[in-house]
Design an enzyme around this catalytic site. Structure first.
Site, mmCIF file in Angstrom:
data_model
loop_
_atom_site.group_PDB
_atom_site.id
_atom_site.type_symbol
_atom_site.label_atom_id
_atom_site.label_comp_id
_atom_site.label_asym_id
_atom_site.label_seq_id
_atom_site.Cartn_x
_atom_site.Cartn_y
_atom_site.Cartn_z
ATOM 1 C CD GLU A 44 9.656 16.012 23.478
ATOM 2 O OE1 GLU A 44 10.684 15.795 24.164
ATOM 3 O OE2 GLU A 44 8.861 15.109 23.157
ATOM 4 N NE ARG A 48 2.587 12.887 23.468
ATOM 5 C CZ ARG A 48 3.273 12.560 24.537
ATOM 6 N NH1 ARG A 48 2.667 12.450 25.706
ATOM 7 N NH2 ARG A 48 4.559 12.337 24.464
ATOM 8 C CE LYS A 132 10.745 9.920 23.995
ATOM 9 N NZ LYS A 132 9.715 10.945 24.001
#
Ligand code: 3PG
Length: 215
Positions: A44, A48, A132
Site C-alpha cells: 500500500e 502522505r 480496514k
C-alpha cells in the site's frame, strides 16, 4: 484492472500488507522490491508525501510482480488520481461514501477504515465485506475484532495501526482477519541508510509468523 481473485489468493498466502511511505520514486521502488523479495507482494503506497501519486505510478510500472494499492485516500479526487496512476486497490483511514462508490464503479477493491459497529454496519450496507480496522491497537485490538466478528459474520477485516511482529500472530489467529497492514515493515531509518535487506528480512519474518499462525 485488479484481479480480485489474485489479490485474495496472495493475501491468503501472505496476509500482510506493508505500507510504503513514498519520498521519491527510487526509494519507493527499492522498498517495494525488497518487500517482494521477502515474500510480501501486496503493498500500500500511502498519499502522505507531495510525491506520493507520482511514486505510486512509478512503482506500478517498475514492479509488475507486486499488487500496488493506494492508501490514505481521503477524497474522491484522491481516488481519481490514484486510479489514473494505476492503483490496484484503495485504502482509506475512514469510511467516506464517495470514495467507496467511486471505487465500486471502477470495480476496484476498496478497504475503508472503521472502528465501531455503526461504521461497520454503514459499510456493510454499501455492499462491502472487507474493511480496514484502524487504528487497530487503540480501537481495542484483537478483542474488539472478535466482538465485531460475532455480529458481522460475513465481513473480513484488515487491522492496521500499532501492528508489529510482536502482535501480528494475535491478529492473524482470528478467522475474520483478511490481512494485517502496517509500517513496521518499512522503517524509515533503513531506507535512509539504503539498507533494503532489513526490509526484506522484516517481510520474511512476517511471512514466517503468518505461516506459523495459520497452518
Ligand atoms: C495506516 O495508515 O494504516 C497506519 O498509519 C499504519 O499504522 P502503523 O504505522 O502503526 O503501522
Amino acid at each position: 484492472m485488479t484481479n480480485t481473485i489474485e489479490l485474495q489468493n496472495r493475501l491468503e498466502r501472505a496476509p500482510v500488507v506493508p505500507l510504503v511511505v513514498p519520498d521519491d520514486p527510487e526509494s519507493a521502488i527499492k522498498t517495494t522490491r525488497a518487500l517482494v523479495a521477502g515474500g510480501l507482494s501486496v503493498v500500500e503506497v500511502v498519499l502522505r508525501t507531495p510525491a506520493a501519486v507520482d511514486c505510486l505510478a512509478e512503482v506500478v510500472k517498475a514492479v509488475p510482480e507486486a499488487i500496488v494499492g493506494a492508501g490514505t485516500v481521503l477524497s474522491e479526487q484522491h481516488a481519481k488520481q490514484v486510479v489514473q496512476a494505476g492503483a490496484q486497490f484503495i485504502v482509506s483511514p475512514g469510511l467516506y461514501e464517495p470514495v467507496v462508490r467511486f471505487a465500486q464503479a471502477q470495480d476496484l477493491p476498496v478497504f475503508p477504515g472503521i472502528t465501531t459497529p455503526s461504521e461497520a454496519q454503514n459499510a456493510w450496507n454499501m455492499g462491502l465485506r472487507s474493511l480496514k480496522f484502524f487504528p487497530a491497537s487503540l480501537a481495542g485490538g484483537p478483542a474488539m475484532l472478535k466482538a465485531i466478528g460475532s455480529v458481522f459474520k460475513d465481513v473480513k477485516f484488515m487491522p492496521t495501526g500499532g501492528v508489529s511482529a510482536a502482535n501480528l500472530g494475535d491478529y492473524l489467529a482470528l478467522p475474520n482477519v483478511l490481512a494485517c497492514g502496517g509500517s513496521w515493515l518499512t522503517p524509515r531509518a533503513a531506507i535512509a541508510e539504503d539498507n533494503y535487506q532489513i526490509i526484506t528480512d522484516l517481510a520474511a519474518e512476517a511471512v514466517a509468523i503468518a505461516v506459523k499462525t495459520r497452518s
